[in-house]
Design a protein around this motif. Structure first.
Motif, PDB file in Angstrom:
ATOM      1  N   GLU A 196       0.812  -1.216   0.000  1.00  0.00           N
ATOM      2  CA  GLU A 196       0.000   0.000   0.000  1.00  0.00           C
ATOM      3  C   GLU A 196       0.846   1.266   0.000  1.00  0.00           C
ATOM      4  O   GLU A 196       0.308   2.363  -0.021  1.00  0.00           O
ATOM      5  N   ARG A 197       2.154   1.122   0.012  1.00  0.00           N
ATOM      6  CA  ARG A 197       3.048   2.279   0.046  1.00  0.00           C
ATOM      7  C   ARG A 197       3.235   2.852  -1.355  1.00  0.00           C
ATOM      8  O   ARG A 197       2.826   2.260  -2.342  1.00  0.00           O
ATOM      9  N   THR A 198       3.898   4.007  -1.421  1.00  0.00           N
ATOM     10  CA  THR A 198       4.179   4.633  -2.714  1.00  0.00           C
ATOM     11  C   THR A 198       5.564   4.268  -3.229  1.00  0.00           C
ATOM     12  O   THR A 198       5.963   4.721  -4.293  1.00  0.00           O
ATOM     13  N   ASP A 249      10.925  -6.465  -5.277  1.00  0.00           N
ATOM     14  CA  ASP A 249      10.314  -5.468  -6.153  1.00  0.00           C
ATOM     15  C   ASP A 249       8.789  -5.535  -6.172  1.00  0.00           C
ATOM     16  O   ASP A 249       8.168  -5.504  -7.237  1.00  0.00           O
ATOM     17  N   ALA A 250       8.173  -5.627  -4.987  1.00  0.00           N
ATOM     18  CA  ALA A 250       6.713  -5.531  -4.902  1.00  0.00           C
ATOM     19  C   ALA A 250       6.359  -4.069  -5.161  1.00  0.00           C
ATOM     20  O   ALA A 250       6.642  -3.189  -4.350  1.00  0.00           O
ATOM     21  N   LEU A 251       5.778  -3.820  -6.309  1.00  0.00           N
ATOM     22  CA  LEU A 251       5.502  -2.452  -6.742  1.00  0.00           C
ATOM     23  C   LEU A 251       4.401  -1.808  -5.906  1.00  0.00           C
ATOM     24  O   LEU A 251       3.530  -2.499  -5.368  1.00  0.00           O
ATOM     25  N   PRO A 252       4.406  -0.468  -5.823  1.00  0.00           N
ATOM     26  CA  PRO A 252       3.368   0.233  -5.070  1.00  0.00           C
ATOM     27  C   PRO A 252       1.976  -0.080  -5.601  1.00  0.00           C
ATOM     28  O   PRO A 252       1.763  -0.169  -6.814  1.00  0.00           O
ATOM     29  N   GLY A 253       1.039  -0.297  -4.691  1.00  0.00           N
ATOM     30  CA  GLY A 253      -0.347  -0.527  -5.063  1.00  0.00           C
ATOM     31  C   GLY A 253      -0.635  -1.867  -5.699  1.00  0.00           C
ATOM     32  O   GLY A 253      -1.697  -2.059  -6.276  1.00  0.00           O
ATOM     33  N   THR A 254       0.279  -2.831  -5.581  1.00  0.00           N
ATOM     34  CA  THR A 254       0.064  -4.139  -6.201  1.00  0.00           C
ATOM     35  C   THR A 254      -0.120  -5.226  -5.146  1.00  0.00           C
ATOM     36  O   THR A 254       0.221  -5.047  -3.984  1.00  0.00           O
ATOM     37  N   VAL A 255      -0.652  -6.360  -5.615  1.00  0.00           N
ATOM     38  CA  VAL A 255      -0.831  -7.541  -4.775  1.00  0.00           C
ATOM     39  C   VAL A 255      -0.219  -8.723  -5.530  1.00  0.00           C
ATOM     40  O   VAL A 255      -0.503  -8.918  -6.708  1.00  0.00           O
ATOM     41  N   THR A 256       0.609  -9.505  -4.863  1.00  0.00           N
ATOM     42  CA  THR A 256       1.240 -10.661  -5.500  1.00  0.00           C
ATOM     43  C   THR A 256       0.288 -11.855  -5.488  1.00  0.00           C
ATOM     44  O   THR A 256      -0.747 -11.833  -4.831  1.00  0.00           O
ATOM     45  N   ASN A 257       0.674 -12.906  -6.177  1.00  0.00           N
ATOM     46  CA  ASN A 257      -0.090 -14.149  -6.173  1.00  0.00           C
ATOM     47  C   ASN A 257       0.160 -14.902  -4.871  1.00  0.00           C
ATOM     48  O   ASN A 257       1.191 -14.723  -4.226  1.00  0.00           O
ATOM     49  N   TYR A 258      -0.784 -15.783  -4.525  1.00  0.00           N
ATOM     50  CA  TYR A 258      -0.623 -16.606  -3.324  1.00  0.00           C
ATOM     51  C   TYR A 258       0.478 -17.642  -3.537  1.00  0.00           C
ATOM     52  O   TYR A 258       0.641 -18.170  -4.632  1.00  0.00           O
ATOM     53  N   GLN A 259       1.221 -17.922  -2.459  1.00  0.00           N
ATOM     54  CA  GLN A 259       2.223 -18.982  -2.421  1.00  0.00           C
ATOM     55  C   GLN A 259       1.968 -19.814  -1.175  1.00  0.00           C
ATOM     56  O   GLN A 259       1.698 -19.267  -0.111  1.00  0.00           O
ATOM     57  N   GLU A 260       2.067 -21.129  -1.306  1.00  0.00           N
ATOM     58  CA  GLU A 260       1.842 -22.000  -0.157  1.00  0.00           C
ATOM     59  C   GLU A 260       3.085 -22.053   0.727  1.00  0.00           C
ATOM     60  O   GLU A 260       4.209 -21.990   0.233  1.00  0.00           O
ATOM     61  N   VAL A 261       2.852 -22.168   2.025  1.00  0.00           N
ATOM     62  CA  VAL A 261       3.931 -22.279   3.009  1.00  0.00           C
ATOM     63  C   VAL A 261       3.597 -23.416   3.967  1.00  0.00           C
ATOM     64  O   VAL A 261       2.480 -23.914   3.993  1.00  0.00           O
ATOM     65  N   THR A 303       9.560  -9.629   7.027  1.00  0.00           N
ATOM     66  CA  THR A 303      10.302  -8.371   7.098  1.00  0.00           C
ATOM     67  C   THR A 303      10.226  -7.685   5.747  1.00  0.00           C
ATOM     68  O   THR A 303      10.417  -8.331   4.723  1.00  0.00           O
ATOM     69  N   ALA A 304       9.963  -6.378   5.759  1.00  0.00           N
ATOM     70  CA  ALA A 304       9.877  -5.608   4.514  1.00  0.00           C
ATOM     71  C   ALA A 304      10.957  -4.539   4.501  1.00  0.00           C
ATOM     72  O   ALA A 304      11.083  -3.766   5.448  1.00  0.00           O
ATOM     73  N   VAL A 305      11.721  -4.510   3.422  1.00  0.00           N
ATOM     74  CA  VAL A 305      12.695  -3.444   3.201  1.00  0.00           C
ATOM     75  C   VAL A 305      12.090  -2.548   2.122  1.00  0.00           C
ATOM     76  O   VAL A 305      11.879  -2.990   0.989  1.00  0.00           O
ATOM     77  N   ILE A 306      11.803  -1.313   2.504  1.00  0.00           N
ATOM     78  CA  ILE A 306      11.094  -0.388   1.624  1.00  0.00           C
ATOM     79  C   ILE A 306      12.086   0.627   1.063  1.00  0.00           C
ATOM     80  O   ILE A 306      12.904   1.184   1.800  1.00  0.00           O
ATOM     81  N   GLN A 307      11.984   0.856  -0.241  1.00  0.00           N
ATOM     82  CA  GLN A 307      12.865   1.785  -0.922  1.00  0.00           C
ATOM     83  C   GLN A 307      12.770   3.167  -0.270  1.00  0.00           C
ATOM     84  O   GLN A 307      11.680   3.650   0.022  1.00  0.00           O
ATOM     85  N   SER A 308      13.914   3.790  -0.018  1.00  0.00           N
ATOM     86  CA  SER A 308      14.025   5.139   0.557  1.00  0.00           C
ATOM     87  C   SER A 308      13.563   5.224   2.010  1.00  0.00           C
ATOM     88  O   SER A 308      13.269   6.310   2.493  1.00  0.00           O
ATOM     89  N   ALA A 350       1.572  -1.456   5.142  1.00  0.00           N
ATOM     90  CA  ALA A 350       0.657  -0.329   5.318  1.00  0.00           C
ATOM     91  C   ALA A 350       1.356   1.004   5.049  1.00  0.00           C
ATOM     92  O   ALA A 350       2.541   1.177   5.329  1.00  0.00           O
ATOM     93  N   ASN A 351       0.584   1.943   4.537  1.00  0.00           N
ATOM     94  CA  ASN A 351       1.084   3.279   4.230  1.00  0.00           C
ATOM     95  C   ASN A 351       0.951   4.149   5.476  1.00  0.00           C
ATOM     96  O   ASN A 351       0.097   5.019   5.558  1.00  0.00           O
TER      97      ASN A 351
END
Length: 113
Positions: A32-34, A52-64, A72-77, A99-100
């Motif tokens: 949800e970030r920019t 590279d999870a782009l802003p405003g996108t949702v990835t596909n489901y992956q099983e775990v 952990t999320a490392v956010i650009q800038s 979250a934004n």
């Protein structure tokens, strides 16, 4: 009449096995970030990186695997890398939401499969 009972018994067993089968948990990432984000998901059996999870996108489901999961999320800038932990259970879908907010945070949304 005996054939009808046999058929109903077999049908009952098939429905029982299909309806009671457990599915492994799965997850996806919603950014949800920019800014784009790199997300690391550590499970009890392995580590999955979603880069590279782009802003405003949702990835596909992956099983775990079931069990403890750390995200952990490392956010650009951003100098702060938010993290969260949860217990992944069978028959659930998990959405890891970046979250934004200030500072950035991670929320885990859960839905049934």
């Amino acid at each position: 009449m005996k054939n009808v009972f046999k058929l109903l018994s077999i049908l009952f067993l098939i429905i029982t096995f299909v309806a009671c089968s457990d599915e492994p948990p799965s997850f996806r990432v919603k950014n949800e970030r920019t800014q784009q984000a790199n997300v690391q998901i550590q499970t009890v059996s392995n580590t999955v990186n979603i880069n590279d999870a782009l802003p405003g996108t949702v990835t596909n489901y992956q099983e775990v695997a079931t069990g403890n999961v750390t995200v952990t999320a490392v956010i650009q800038s951003e100098s702060f890398a938010p993290s969260a932990s949860f217990n992944a259970e069978e028959n659930n879908n998990y959405t890891v939401v970046i979250a934004n907010t200030t500072p950035p945070s991670i929320r885990i949304d859960v839905t049934d499969k």
